[in-house]
Scaffold this motif. Structure first.
Motif, PDB file in Angstrom:
ATOM      1  N   GLY A 300      32.698 -16.372   2.446  1.00 43.01           N
ATOM      2  CA  GLY A 300      33.129 -17.223   1.180  1.00 43.01           C
ATOM      3  C   GLY A 300      34.373 -16.781   0.487  1.00 43.01           C
ATOM      4  O   GLY A 300      35.362 -16.884   0.877  1.00 43.01           O
ATOM      5  N   GLU A 301      34.283 -15.732  -0.209  1.00 40.74           N
ATOM      6  CA  GLU A 301      35.536 -15.235  -0.960  1.00 40.74           C
ATOM      7  C   GLU A 301      36.068 -14.042  -0.017  1.00 40.74           C
ATOM      8  O   GLU A 301      36.904 -13.480  -0.485  1.00 40.74           O
ATOM      9  CB  GLU A 301      34.835 -14.454  -2.178  1.00 40.74           C
ATOM     10  CG  GLU A 301      34.036 -13.328  -1.987  1.00 40.74           C
ATOM     11  CD  GLU A 301      32.656 -13.437  -2.130  1.00 40.74           C
ATOM     12  OE1 GLU A 301      31.702 -12.501  -2.198  1.00 40.74           O
ATOM     13  OE2 GLU A 301      32.191 -14.472  -1.792  1.00 40.74           O
ATOM     14  N   ARG A 302      35.343 -13.512   1.130  1.00 43.24           N
ATOM     15  CA  ARG A 302      35.733 -12.497   1.862  1.00 43.24           C
ATOM     16  C   ARG A 302      35.208 -12.564   2.980  1.00 43.24           C
ATOM     17  O   ARG A 302      34.273 -13.223   3.452  1.00 43.24           O
ATOM     18  CB  ARG A 302      35.549 -11.201   1.400  1.00 43.24           C
ATOM     19  CG  ARG A 302      33.949 -10.807   0.955  1.00 43.24           C
ATOM     20  CD  ARG A 302      33.753  -9.728   0.081  1.00 43.24           C
ATOM     21  NE  ARG A 302      32.066  -9.693   0.067  1.00 43.24           N
ATOM     22  CZ  ARG A 302      31.738  -8.725  -0.847  1.00 43.24           C
ATOM     23  NH1 ARG A 302      32.497  -7.852  -1.721  1.00 43.24           N
ATOM     24  NH2 ARG A 302      30.440  -8.548  -0.946  1.00 43.24           N
ATOM     25  N   TYR A 303      35.710 -11.556   4.071  1.00 44.08           N
ATOM     26  CA  TYR A 303      35.122 -11.387   5.422  1.00 44.08           C
ATOM     27  C   TYR A 303      34.506 -10.044   5.427  1.00 44.08           C
ATOM     28  O   TYR A 303      35.004  -8.905   5.127  1.00 44.08           O
ATOM     29  CB  TYR A 303      36.246 -11.589   6.460  1.00 44.08           C
ATOM     30  CG  TYR A 303      36.770 -13.034   6.508  1.00 44.08           C
ATOM     31  CD1 TYR A 303      36.416 -13.785   7.412  1.00 44.08           C
ATOM     32  CD2 TYR A 303      37.893 -13.281   5.579  1.00 44.08           C
ATOM     33  CE1 TYR A 303      36.964 -15.000   7.569  1.00 44.08           C
ATOM     34  CE2 TYR A 303      38.511 -14.513   5.677  1.00 44.08           C
ATOM     35  CZ  TYR A 303      38.082 -15.432   6.708  1.00 44.08           C
ATOM     36  OH  TYR A 303      38.460 -16.657   6.583  1.00 44.08           O
ATOM     37  N   LEU A 304      33.405  -9.913   6.268  1.00 45.32           N
ATOM     38  CA  LEU A 304      32.535  -8.760   6.400  1.00 45.32           C
ATOM     39  C   LEU A 304      33.027  -8.184   7.904  1.00 45.32           C
ATOM     40  O   LEU A 304      32.513  -9.091   9.020  1.00 45.32           O
ATOM     41  CB  LEU A 304      31.035  -8.864   6.352  1.00 45.32           C
ATOM     42  CG  LEU A 304      30.272  -7.641   6.551  1.00 45.32           C
ATOM     43  CD1 LEU A 304      30.632  -6.527   5.781  1.00 45.32           C
ATOM     44  CD2 LEU A 304      28.821  -7.939   6.544  1.00 45.32           C
TER      45      LEU A 304
END
Length: 342
Positions: A300-304
């Motif tokens: 969503g707000e970032r990538y892992l």
């Protein structure tokens, strides 16, 4: 109000110990979570507090009042505790008001006095308008709030909650978490909240007792458990992160970027120590330690990112944009926490 003291609590079923030598002092007015995987003994501990299970050994005190030991067992109704079950445990043939007022009925509180206390409890959970409805006419979240009101109406010193959000969907769980915060703030009671969901525990509790195999692994504030776990098991259970093996470290536990990079540069020379590195402390850069991207998951707000270093060890990192699998990149380690040897 008074603190709740668990002194050497043990509970065995036959020859198997479900809770072993549990020492814990829960402060007055605290919101405490008992957190751990299924089968770790947390629900049995809650049932001991409630008086639904007898101790095998140890002592349980509320302030200076002895509730239980190997010989004494005060019944549940005398402990000044309220319990909210996962299943809500509402009587289907009673109205909302009758369910909430049932503890007062058992105490012989009658007439206008009982009605006043019931409505005050329903107002706290914002269900006064539903007093005449049956539980079957309510949503899951509303039923949970009725169970809270029934617990509140008797004004207990201690509120026990056994995985109360397990049956709710994700959106409703978030709403109910705020209800629990408000409920705790208004009552000032001591809360003991059983959950296997670490995010739930971290969001709600002022104190967390992490349990595994019937034993207390660590006790402290959520921030302490996340940032400074006592051992590798707690580090792996609480939050995301990786445990890497480094050489040539000093004795301090808080490690900075230079110490971490030097520890990796030492290769396999010298004794090695385990270090926890959280993903927010791994920075993707154009230079630094060489790493290969093994996976990239959109959150969503970032990538892992799952990364593999040249020595084969793995790291997790957050990043603002996607990277390709098998792409080579650089990483900089900002800080880490050295774990004590087992």
């Amino acid at each position: 109000m008074a603190e709740l003291k668990l002194e050497g609590l043990c509970k065995a079923f036959g020859s198997q110990f479900v809770v072993r030598d549990l020492d814990l002092t829960i402060p007055e007015g605290a919101f405490t979570a008992l957190l751990g995987p299924s089968g770790c003994g947390k629900t049995t501990t809650l049932r001991i507090l409630a008086g639904l299970e007898h101790l095998s050994s140890g002592r349980l005190l509320l302030g200076e009042r002895l509730l239980a030991d190997a010989r004494v067992h005060m019944p549940p109704e005398t402990r000044d505790m309220g319990m909210v079950f996962q299943s809500y445990a509402l009587w289907p043939h009673m109205t909302v008001a009758e369910n909430v007022g049932y503890p007062l009925k058992l105490r012989k509180v009658q007439g206008a006095a009982r009605q006043k206390q019931v409505m005050e409890a329903l107002e706290v959970v914002e269900l006064a308008a539903y007093a005449g409805r049956s539980p079957q006419e309510l949503s899951g979240g509303q039923r949970q709030r009725v169970a809270l009101a029934r617990c509140l109406v008797s004004e207990p010193q201690v509120v026990l909650l056994d995985e109360p959000l397990a049956n709710l969907d994700r959106h409703l769980r978030a709403t109910m978490e705020q209800t629990f915060r408000d409920f705790h703030r208004r009552t000032g009671a001591t809360f003991v909240y059983v959950t296997h969901d670490q995010a739930e525990a971290m969001a709600l509790a002022s104190h967390i007792a992490v349990m595994n195999n019937g034993e207390l692994m660590q006790w402290g504030a959520p921030q302490t458990l996340y940032q400074h776990p006592d051992n590798a098991w707690v580090a792996g259970f609480i939050g995301k992160g990786n445990i890497v093996s480094l050489a040539g470290l000093a004795d301090e536990q808080d490690l900075d970027s230079i110490q971490l990079h030097n520890g990796l540069a030492c290769g396999h020379n010298g004794p090695r120590q385990q270090v926890l590195i959280r993903p927010e402390h791994v920075q993707v850069t154009d230079n630094g330690l060489a790493a290969t991207v093994e996976s990239c998951i959109f959150q969503g707000e970032r990538y892992l990112l799952a990364l593999r270093l040249q020595d084969g060890q793995t790291l997790s990192a957050f990043h603002h944009s996607p990277l390709r699998e098998q792409q080579c990149t650089g990483v900089r380690l900002l800080q880490g926490w050295r774990l004590e040897a087992a």
